[in-house]
Scaffold this motif. Sequence first.
Motif: not given
Length: 181
Positions: A18, A20, A31, A44-47, A85-86, A89, A91, A94
């Motif tokens: 995954t 992020a 994103a 994709f987990r998010g941003s 961010v990794r 979220l 992931a 990152g």
Amino acid sequence: MSSRAADVVRLLTVRGETLAVAESLTGGLVAADITAVPGASKAFRGSVTAYATELKHELLGVDAALLAQRGAVDPQVAAQMAAGVRKALGADWGLATTGVAGPEPQDGRPVGTVFVAVDGPFTGDPDSAGGGKVEALRLNGDRAEIRMESVRSVLALLWQELASERSGNEPAQDTEQNGGF
């Protein structure tokens, strides 16, 4: 949607990993490029778009003293954004972008100064502390061109890491590229 974004999503999906993203100067463009790929939700987990400097600390865990001393446009800030961010979220990988798209310089850095970063396991173990890689860019063009080239560059950096066979951690490395894209 870029072909690089499609390549990244496809490879992450095959690997069961995954992603992020933490964005500053790109304001969500990374994103958007990734989520334009059909099936992106598998990888994709998010941003987090942390445009304001204090949000880099509050949401992504970037060291406040580093931000105060060097400002938001710094290679270590980019590395900490990617790692933050990794972690935030959950992931495997990152990504981060920070820089000056213009029209004015920022934090003593000229327009076109950009740092992109990737943080990931690098060992095949998703629970690994991993390590990061930062790339320093000097981009030419207007605000839109600098932002789009930053998106392309951060996805290329991730692709390079995903495509290479890594057997251990490598320290962060800064490289400089000149572009007239």
